[in-house]
Design an enzyme around this catalytic site. Sequence first.
Site, PDB file in Angstrom:
ATOM      1  N   ASP A 121       2.782   5.566  -6.934  1.00  0.00           N
ATOM      2  CA  ASP A 121       4.025   5.554  -6.179  1.00  0.00           C
ATOM      3  C   ASP A 121       5.267   5.457  -7.047  1.00  0.00           C
ATOM      4  O   ASP A 121       6.382   5.611  -6.555  1.00  0.00           O
ATOM      5  CB  ASP A 121       4.025   4.375  -5.195  1.00  0.00           C
ATOM      6  CG  ASP A 121       3.046   4.623  -4.070  1.00  0.00           C
ATOM      7  OD1 ASP A 121       2.954   5.777  -3.649  1.00  0.00           O
ATOM      8  OD2 ASP A 121       2.374   3.678  -3.640  1.00  0.00           O
TER       9      ASP A 121
ATOM     10  N   HIS B 115       0.870  -1.189   0.000  1.00  0.00           N
ATOM     11  CA  HIS B 115       0.000   0.000   0.000  1.00  0.00           C
ATOM     12  C   HIS B 115       0.903   1.234   0.000  1.00  0.00           C
ATOM     13  O   HIS B 115       1.697   1.415  -0.908  1.00  0.00           O
ATOM     14  CB  HIS B 115      -0.914  -0.119   1.235  1.00  0.00           C
ATOM     15  CG  HIS B 115      -2.076   0.829   1.293  1.00  0.00           C
ATOM     16  ND1 HIS B 115      -2.463   1.626   0.254  1.00  0.00           N
ATOM     17  CD2 HIS B 115      -2.958   1.104   2.316  1.00  0.00           C
ATOM     18  CE1 HIS B 115      -3.523   2.347   0.611  1.00  0.00           C
ATOM     19  NE2 HIS B 115      -3.832   2.048   1.862  1.00  0.00           N
TER      20      HIS B 115
ATOM     21  N   HIS C 212      -2.025  -2.543  -9.612  1.00  0.00           N
ATOM     22  CA  HIS C 212      -3.012  -1.964  -8.704  1.00  0.00           C
ATOM     23  C   HIS C 212      -4.228  -2.857  -8.662  1.00  0.00           C
ATOM     24  O   HIS C 212      -4.589  -3.459  -9.687  1.00  0.00           O
ATOM     25  CB  HIS C 212      -3.416  -0.556  -9.193  1.00  0.00           C
ATOM     26  CG  HIS C 212      -4.059   0.246  -8.118  1.00  0.00           C
ATOM     27  ND1 HIS C 212      -5.403   0.171  -7.856  1.00  0.00           N
ATOM     28  CD2 HIS C 212      -3.527   1.120  -7.223  1.00  0.00           C
ATOM     29  CE1 HIS C 212      -5.682   0.969  -6.840  1.00  0.00           C
ATOM     30  NE2 HIS C 212      -4.569   1.562  -6.438  1.00  0.00           N
TER      31      HIS C 212
HETATM   32  N1  CMC Z   1       5.342  -7.064 -10.212  1.00  0.00           N
HETATM   33  C1  CMC Z   1       5.235  -8.309 -10.726  1.00  0.00           C
HETATM   34  N2  CMC Z   1       4.093  -9.014 -10.760  1.00  0.00           N
HETATM   35  C2  CMC Z   1       2.995  -8.448 -10.232  1.00  0.00           C
HETATM   36  C3  CMC Z   1       3.024  -7.159  -9.681  1.00  0.00           C
HETATM   37  C4  CMC Z   1       4.257  -6.456  -9.688  1.00  0.00           C
HETATM   38  N3  CMC Z   1       4.344  -5.230  -9.166  1.00  0.00           N
HETATM   39  N4  CMC Z   1       1.797  -6.823  -9.233  1.00  0.00           N
HETATM   40  C5  CMC Z   1       1.003  -7.893  -9.487  1.00  0.00           C
HETATM   41  N5  CMC Z   1       1.736  -8.855 -10.098  1.00  0.00           N
HETATM   42  C6  CMC Z   1       1.217 -10.160 -10.585  1.00  0.00           C
HETATM   43  C7  CMC Z   1       0.989 -11.127  -9.444  1.00  0.00           C
HETATM   44  O1  CMC Z   1       2.118 -11.956  -9.240  1.00  0.00           O
HETATM   45  C8  CMC Z   1      -0.206 -11.902  -9.937  1.00  0.00           C
HETATM   46  O2  CMC Z   1       0.236 -12.870 -10.875  1.00  0.00           O
HETATM   47  P1  CMC Z   1      -0.548 -14.296 -10.997  1.00  0.00           P
HETATM   48  O3  CMC Z   1      -1.952 -13.958 -11.397  1.00  0.00           O
HETATM   49  O4  CMC Z   1       0.222 -15.026 -12.030  1.00  0.00           O
HETATM   50  O5  CMC Z   1      -0.464 -14.925  -9.633  1.00  0.00           O
HETATM   51  C9  CMC Z   1      -1.026 -10.869 -10.713  1.00  0.00           C
HETATM   52  O6  CMC Z   1      -0.072  -9.869 -11.144  1.00  0.00           O
HETATM   53  C10 CMC Z   1      -2.115 -10.203  -9.887  1.00  0.00           C
HETATM   54  O7  CMC Z   1      -1.511  -9.722  -8.695  1.00  0.00           O
HETATM   55  P2  CMC Z   1      -2.222  -9.724  -7.284  1.00  0.00           P
HETATM   56  O8  CMC Z   1      -1.204  -9.572  -6.213  1.00  0.00           O
HETATM   57  O9  CMC Z   1      -3.160 -10.885  -7.203  1.00  0.00           O
HETATM   58  O10 CMC Z   1      -3.076  -8.392  -7.436  1.00  0.00           O
HETATM   59  P3  CMC Z   1      -3.695  -7.564  -6.265  1.00  0.00           P
HETATM   60  O11 CMC Z   1      -4.781  -6.760  -6.861  1.00  0.00           O
HETATM   61  O12 CMC Z   1      -4.027  -8.413  -5.103  1.00  0.00           O
HETATM   62  O13 CMC Z   1      -2.476  -6.613  -5.801  1.00  0.00           O
HETATM   63  C11 CMC Z   1      -0.942  -4.839  -5.626  1.00  0.00           C
HETATM   64  C12 CMC Z   1      -2.315  -5.297  -6.150  1.00  0.00           C
HETATM   65  C13 CMC Z   1      -0.857  -3.294  -5.730  1.00  0.00           C
HETATM   66  C14 CMC Z   1      -0.798  -5.194  -4.143  1.00  0.00           C
HETATM   67  C15 CMC Z   1       0.175  -5.510  -6.465  1.00  0.00           C
HETATM   68  O14 CMC Z   1       0.062  -5.129  -7.824  1.00  0.00           O
HETATM   69  C16 CMC Z   1       1.572  -5.166  -5.936  1.00  0.00           C
HETATM   70  O15 CMC Z   1       2.059  -5.832  -5.008  1.00  0.00           O
HETATM   71  N6  CMC Z   1       2.241  -4.102  -6.522  1.00  0.00           N
HETATM   72  C17 CMC Z   1       3.514  -3.682  -6.030  1.00  0.00           C
HETATM   73  C18 CMC Z   1       3.303  -2.802  -4.799  1.00  0.00           C
HETATM   74  C19 CMC Z   1       2.776  -1.435  -5.143  1.00  0.00           C
HETATM   75  O16 CMC Z   1       3.254  -0.757  -6.041  1.00  0.00           O
HETATM   76  N7  CMC Z   1       1.766  -0.979  -4.341  1.00  0.00           N
HETATM   77  C20 CMC Z   1       1.196   0.356  -4.457  1.00  0.00           C
HETATM   78  C21 CMC Z   1      -0.231   0.336  -4.912  1.00  0.00           C
HETATM   79  S1  CMC Z   1      -0.771   1.981  -5.420  1.00  0.00           S
HETATM   80  C22 CMC Z   1      -0.739   2.932  -4.010  1.00  0.00           C
HETATM   81  C23 CMC Z   1      -1.861   2.609  -3.109  1.00  0.00           C
HETATM   82  O17 CMC Z   1      -3.019   2.920  -3.446  1.00  0.00           O
HETATM   83  O18 CMC Z   1      -1.609   2.065  -2.039  1.00  0.00           O
END
Ligand code: CMC
Length: 432
Positions: A368, A269, A310
């Site tokens: 971010d 986050h 996201h």
């Molecule tokens: N790098 C590589 N792979 C990724 C990434 C990434 N940054 N983000 C998601 N994926 C992949 C993940 O491995 C998954 O693959 P699979 O379907 O094969 O298992 C797929 O994409 C979906 O990911 P998820 O974790 O199930 O998606 P989510 O909606 O639960 O998570 C997230 C969203 C923001 C937590 C995630 O994209 C992430 O960890 N990003 C990096 C951290 C980040 O930049 N966070 C800031 C978010 S914006 C500011 C805010 O509002 O807080």
Amino acid sequence: MANEATKTATLSIDGEAEPIELPVYQGAEGPNVIDVGKLTAQGYFTYDPGFVSTASCDSDITYIDGDQGILLHRGYPIEQLAEHSNHLELCYLLLNGELPSTEENERFVSTIKNHTMVHEQLRRFYSGFRRDAHPMAIMCGVTGALSAFYHDSLDIDDSEHRRITAHRLIAKIPTIAAMSYKYSTGQPFIYPRNDLSYAENFLQMMFATPCEDYEVSPTIAKAMDRIFLLHADHEQNASTSTVRLAGSTGANPFACIAAGIAALWGPAHGGANEAVLNMLDEIGSVKNIDKYIKKAKDKDDPFRIMGFGHRVYKNYDPRAKVMQQTCHEVLEELGVEDDPILEMAQALEKIALEDEYFVEKRLYPNVDFYSGIILKAIGIPVEMFTVIFATGRTPGWIAHWNEMISGPYKIGRPRQLYKGATKRDYEPLANR
Ligand code: CMC
């Protein structure tokens, strides 16, 4: 206003004679929602870990269309607000639902400015922390402690108390934030200056010393204000939902905001802006990017490209676009022509945007990705990045808390799919 069903969804369950009818509501924008509230009486709960398909409340504050990359606050697109408005005007809009008139704006700005100081006694809290404490740890503690100072306005059922609390929080969080930085450097705390704008005042509390004023550059102050504005609200994200959940118990607002700060801290986050910079440092050079892209795609490697992806946006985060432009303005103003970190960020963004894995999973840069580069250029240390996010997000948290408390609400209490041991009898120690 009570929701009115526009359609009905029918749920048939194998082996059950009667289908269950569920009301469907239509929002002002976005997908319709199915009201599953009455399923409990039928002996069922819904199951949605991570709230991927679950609306937890009604809200009038912010709308996101993740597919189109649209973010509206009270109907106004974020790009227009970033260009024409400022953080305090957006605070007013989030809290009150409408943009202020000139007179309302003047009154609001003056009220916020007149609440920027914190109680002198609050300074003592800081000395209880180690100098190397993470400033987010200090933020959680000191913000929660505000509830011990403002007994005069803790009646959550009194709208005037809620209004004063909203003003106090928006005004004092930057002071508390800057104090957490000053404490870590061993420098004296700098009092707020009410002749300055919100962003200018924050910068002077961060960078002035009793021996030297801080000359605030208009470009840097504008960038700081934009960073606050771009973080101001984002509907029911993890920290805002935490604030609502804590608030639903009737907890006082300072404690609820402290809970929001704690939830924001995580790298998935608000902690992502700090993690982006640490990641770019680790990558070290443009020539290593391919190696890190491979790591991000490897299912057995926990590494992720921070600042990418996201839960809601499956398109370019509109805040990231504004952030990218601000980043260039700031680096130009500071005369940073060849910033190796920016160069790496741009190369990483380009490669990731073209890579099949990121394209297929619709992973785009989020807010971010660029904010950390701007903050670093301004001279803000990496550990303060999430604190800046918290400062910007405070009006969103308080607007959501106030919206919930002003209407009918229930204590938030999710249920579970229980998978543990079934009922069994206690075995005395001697028999085990
Ligand atoms: N790098 C590589 N792979 C990724 C990434 C990434 N940054 N983000 C998601 N994926 C992949 C993940 O491995 C998954 O693959 P699979 O379907 O094969 O298992 C797929 O994409 C979906 O990911 P998820 O974790 O199930 O998606 P989510 O909606 O639960 O998570 C997230 C969203 C923001 C937590 C995630 O994209 C992430 O960890 N990003 C990096 C951290 C980040 O930049 N966070 C800031 C978010 S914006 C500011 C805010 O509002 O807080």
